[in-house]
Write an enzyme that holds these catalytic residues in place. Structure first.
Site, PDB file in Angstrom:
ATOM      1  N   GLU A 108       9.027  15.458  15.928  1.00  0.00           N
ATOM      2  CA  GLU A 108       9.542  15.441  14.653  1.00  0.00           C
ATOM      3  C   GLU A 108       8.703  16.684  13.676  1.00  0.00           C
ATOM      4  OE1 GLU A 108      10.656  11.908  11.774  1.00  0.00           O
ATOM      5  OE2 GLU A 108       8.501  11.760  12.541  1.00  0.00           O
TER       6      GLU A 108
ATOM      7  N   CYS B   2      13.297  10.676   7.818  1.00  0.00           N
ATOM      8  CA  CYS B   2      12.896  10.102   9.184  1.00  0.00           C
ATOM      9  C   CYS B   2      14.109  10.272  10.229  1.00  0.00           C
ATOM     10  CB  CYS B   2      12.322   8.625   9.307  1.00  0.00           C
ATOM     11  SG  CYS B   2      13.321   7.460   8.230  1.00  0.00           S
TER      12      CYS B   2
ATOM     13  N   GLU C 252       9.248   0.964  11.561  1.00  0.00           N
ATOM     14  CA  GLU C 252      10.492   2.112  11.120  1.00  0.00           C
ATOM     15  C   GLU C 252       9.622   3.216  11.226  1.00  0.00           C
ATOM     16  OE1 GLU C 252      12.278   4.991   9.818  1.00  0.00           O
ATOM     17  OE2 GLU C 252      12.321   3.772   7.805  1.00  0.00           O
TER      18      GLU C 252
ATOM     19  N   GLY D 270       2.260   4.160  13.967  1.00  0.00           N
ATOM     20  CA  GLY D 270       2.745   2.822  14.366  1.00  0.00           C
ATOM     21  C   GLY D 270       2.195   2.135  15.481  1.00  0.00           C
TER      22      GLY D 270
ATOM     23  N   GLY E 170       6.699   4.836   8.651  1.00  0.00           N
ATOM     24  CA  GLY E 170       5.509   6.268   8.536  1.00  0.00           C
ATOM     25  C   GLY E 170       5.773   6.909  10.036  1.00  0.00           C
ATOM     26  N   SER E 171       4.624   7.597  10.498  1.00  0.00           N
ATOM     27  CA  SER E 171       4.816   8.033  11.879  1.00  0.00           C
ATOM     28  C   SER E 171       4.732   7.330  13.036  1.00  0.00           C
ATOM     29  CB  SER E 171       3.534   9.325  11.909  1.00  0.00           C
ATOM     30  OG  SER E 171       2.439   8.574  11.952  1.00  0.00           O
ATOM     31  N   THR E 172       5.040   7.786  14.154  1.00  0.00           N
ATOM     32  CA  THR E 172       5.188   6.846  15.491  1.00  0.00           C
ATOM     33  C   THR E 172       3.705   6.801  15.897  1.00  0.00           C
ATOM     34  OG1 THR E 172       7.365   7.670  16.041  1.00  0.00           O
ATOM     35  CG2 THR E 172       5.678   7.195  17.757  1.00  0.00           C
TER      36      THR E 172
ATOM     37  N   LYS F  91       1.005  -1.331   0.085  1.00  0.00           N
ATOM     38  CA  LYS F  91      -0.018  -0.063   0.080  1.00  0.00           C
ATOM     39  C   LYS F  91       0.947   1.251   0.009  1.00  0.00           C
ATOM     40  CE  LYS F  91      -1.852   2.983   2.360  1.00  0.00           C
ATOM     41  NZ  LYS F  91      -2.042   4.447   2.095  1.00  0.00           N
TER      42      LYS F  91
END
Length: 798
Positions: A397, A300, A266, A249, A244-246, A192
């Protein structure tokens, strides 16, 4: 103007790359795309689609289908149908397919690079010279792992169907990072791509078909977050690999908890860029350019936090401001620019908002007086100095071309500031002293550390984070293991229901006088439980054979504090840890009969089985003592100047919920490998049979095990596991027991994204070394500490 005037001004004129071929490809598809499922494109869903636009101009590039449940179901079915045959191919056959994909990328490199620049907004110079060559490199590298898989991973099997969700900052490179290892090792993929940047993934699917990749091995479903959620939740997916973003995640970790899905994450970063006073300042300034203004800071692992030693701070910042004034921002297809466009208006708005908030909080801002495009999603290179370590711009971030700067006085202060973050993805250290640089690198809480360079990535070198930057590795041998599972584990059956530790479970029991209550073992001392409660332990015939303390939340807290205080265990030599583990095995052998009798008393097994468990426990101590000084790193030699040192690092404080069966061997099998690799452990022994764990105290007290390295808390395994999993000062949790236990551990680990290792209620044969011991239990994974690259170096075309 004459020629001489150009030499006087050294001004740049436009040098645009042609986009004719990319536009032709888009037009050939009528700027409309369906999904790629089972070897072909589906019909474009006109009623359910979204627009993909150029960040630099806002103009429409294409209309792309929005994946729904039926689309995800179809893609997973296609991947499942193809997986067995793909895995059954020889490693050589898969290697040939990956080699063909690498060659296909190289033959169409310019088309892919231009389309990527249009779709993402990044400079063509970066897509042409970095992203696409490195993507080809990943397929070449993993073609090699496919070729070698039968000899290098003989006891491993593919995970199965892998759902992969990639971000918009490196669309094609992230595709290669994910797809190449998955396919090389016999898995099939449902990819995706990001909503903002799906076009190069669709182009790659077309190229893969032309390269002869079998139908269903690669499937691409486009869409937004809702499409990704459908993939994550799908019961037919065996693994999720997400970049992607925390925040997302964490949600994925929560959703997949207890499902049995393998997971690698990651995630975000706030990476430190440390400049010591002996650094080459001009080189360090160029390093900042690569660290934060490469890819518009949408990286990142961007070096977004500069930490500069006080004595050189003013000089360094002056040089940095002068260098910023030379940066050029412009159209992505202009080959002479340094920065292109931010990916989308929403992201541009977020960057502006965070910078404004930072200025309001007292930060000083510098933005060079340079020419900026009049329209599109562009933001200037930005330096924010005199930033407080707790300010939002220093902790969160930003994901844009914004760097914050702080000062430090001593190396120790630099490390404290660098590690003062919930992230742990990367770091960069600048010093002419190799001793100082290596010392700092090994203290940074980061998965990857660069010395005198930054953002150097290669397919042969594992990449991944710590803490809230996620877990798992991508690239190299270590990245391969995240797409494999032990063969023996794929054959495990369900665990039988644990015996009830209750007199009601037996008939005709007789309660006898209990002489003593075994305490907890915390910080090298026996301690009464906080609540002063205890629980009776019964034999299979219902006879009381002892009492143990009933641990609670405060006892776990005390044990974690003791483990955290034993940090020096990880800095001891591996030889010293090996000696202590050998000594534990030796001391257990002296008391072999005593421990065997206890096993018989608790569990009712035969004398021969009890003896076998004790002997296996002794052997296991010797196994991990043997591993302790052999579980070392590796020097990688990627295709660029310099070397990469992969160093296995301890996780830190690990909670260990031991299996209900094999009371002694289960404890040793879980605790010994963690101790061997430098971790400190808070162990919860077998709930129905904990007395082997409490007898174990005396071994620890007489075998030179430092206080706090192994702590033992008895009680309700599930309730104590919940506390351990939610504790933000615990770095990982290993848990073996019921399916409910696995789900609770994975779900509650979300807070600080701790690593977990659970069995989902499957029965491990702890007596069998193939399933009950080995590197799988060692926990430490190599962390790449990269040194020696010159700042001007970049990955070369293979």
């Amino acid at each position: 103007m004459n020629v001489a005037s150009y030499f006087d001004t050294m001004s740049y004129g436009p040098s645009s790359e042609s986009d004719a071929q990319a536009r032709e490809w888009l037009a050939g598809n009528k700027q409309q795309f369906g999904h790629f499922i089972g070897g072909g494109f589906t019909k474009h869903a006109a009623k359910s689609c979204f627009d993909v636009s150029e960040p630099a101009s806002g103009k429409l590039l294409a209309k792309v289908s929005l994946g729904k449940k039926a689309d995800v179901d179809a893609a997973v079915r296609a991947a499942r149908k193809a997986q067995a045959d793909w895995a059954a191919l020889s490693g050589h056959a898969r290697a040939r397919k990956l080699y063909a994909l690498a060659r296909m990328i190289q033959r169409h490199a310019r088309l892919i690079a231009v389309l990527e620049a249009l779709d993402n907004g990044k400079p063509i110079r970066e897509t042409r010279d970095i992203d696409i060559p490195l993507a080809a490199r990943h397929f070449y590298h993993h073609a090699g792992w496919a070729q070698l898989s039968e000899s290098q991973f003989p006891d491993q099997a593919p995970v199965g169907v892998v759902g992969q969700i990639i971000p918009w900052n490196f669309p094609f490179l992230m595709l290669a990072w994910k797809i190449a290892p998955a396919l090389a090792l016999g898995n099939t993929v449902v990819l995706k791509p990001a909503e903002y940047t799906p076009l190069t993934a669709l182009l790659f699917a077309e190229l893969a078909k032309a390269a002869g990749l079998p139908d269903g091995v690669l499937n691409v479903v486009t869409g937004d977050g809702s499409t990704g959620a459908l993939l994550v939740e799908h019961s037919g997916v065996d693994k999720i690999a997400f970049t992607g973003s925390t925040a997302v995640g964490k949600e994925i970790r929560k959703v997949t908890a207890g499902s049995g899905k393998s997971l690698t994450l990651e995630l975000g970063g706030k990476s430190p860029f440390i400049v010591f006073d002996d650094a080459d300042l001009d080189a360090a300034v160029e390093g900042v350019v690569d660290a934060i203004w490469f890819n518009q800071g949408e990286v990142c692992c961007a070096g977004s936090r500069i930490l500069v030693q006080e004595g050189i701070a003013e000089d360094f910042h002056d040089r940095l401001r002068r260098r910023m004034s030379k940066l050029r921002v412009g159209a992505p297809l202009d080959k002479s620019i340094d920065m292109g466009a931010v990916v989308a208006p929403d992201q541009l708005k977020r960057i502006k908002g965070m910078v404004e908030a930072g200025v309001e909080a007292g930060a000083e801002i510098f933005q060079p007086d340079i020419e900026m495009p009049g329209s599109g999603c562009f933001y200037p290179p930005t330096l924010m100095s005199n930033v407080q370590p707790t300010a939002a711009v220093a902790t969160d971030e930003i994901f844009g071309p914004v760097v914050v700067s702080m000062t430090f006085r001593t190396p120790d202060e630099a490390i404290q500031l660098a590690n003062h973050t919930r992230y742990g993805l990367a770091g960069s250290i600048w010093s002419e002293s190799i001793n100082q640089a290596l010392d700092a690198a090994l203290q940074l809480e980061a998965g990857v550390v660069w010395i005198n360079t930054t953002n150097m990535l290669d397919a042969a070198v594992g990449f991944g984070g710590k803490k809230e930057s996620g877990f798992g590795r991508e690239g190299g041998r270590e990245g391969c293991y995240d797409y494999l599972k032990p063969l023996v584990w794929s054959k495990l059956g369900e665990r039988a229901a644990a015996a009830s530790n209750s007199p009601a479970a037996a008939s005709g029991y007789e309660i006898k006088t209990v002489d003593r209550t075994a305490k907890l073992f915390i910080g090298g001392k026996q301690a009464r439980p906080d609540g002063n409660y205890s629980r009776e332990i019964f034999s299979p015939k219902g006879r009381v054979i002892g009492e143990v303390g009933e641990g609670n939340r405060k006892d776990i807290r005390n044990a974690v504090e003791a483990a955290r205080g034993a940090k020096s265990w990880g800095t001891r030599t591996a030889h010293n840890r090996a000696q202590i583990l050998f000594y534990l095995g030796e001391n257990l052998s002296v008391r072999e009969g005593e421990f065997a009798d206890r096993l018989r008393e608790m569990t009712g097994v035969s004398a021969a089985k009890a003896q076998a468990e004790v002997e296996a426990s002794i052997s296991r101590f010797f196994t991990y003592a043997s591993w302790a000084d052999k579980y070392d790193g590796q020097i990688h030699l990627p295709p660029m100047r310099g070397a990469a040192l992969a160093v296995p690092e301890a996780l830190g404080v690990v909670g260990a919920v031991c299996p209900p069966e094999a009371p002694l061997l289960g404890l040793v099998s879980v605790a010994a490998p963690l101790m061997a690799t430098g971790n400190r452990v808070v162990a919860i022994p077998s709930e129905p049979h904990p007395l082997s764990g409490t007898d174990f105290y005396s071994l620890l007290e007489t075998s030179d095990v430092p206080d706090g390295v192994l702590n033992i808390v008895t009680g309700d395994s599930l309730e104590l596991a919940k506390v351990l999993s939610a504790h933000n000062d615990v770095d990982a949790v290993w848990a073996f027991g019921s399916p409910e236990l696995s789900k609770e551990v994975e779900e509650r680990s979300v807070g600080n994204l701790k690593r977990t290792f659970v069995d989902y209620g499957r029965q491990i044969d702890w007596l069998d070394p193939k399933s009950g011991e080995g590197e799988l239990f060692c926990a430490a994974r190599p962390s790449s500490k990269i040194s020696g690259f010159p700042t001007e170096s970049r990955p070369q075309d293979p």
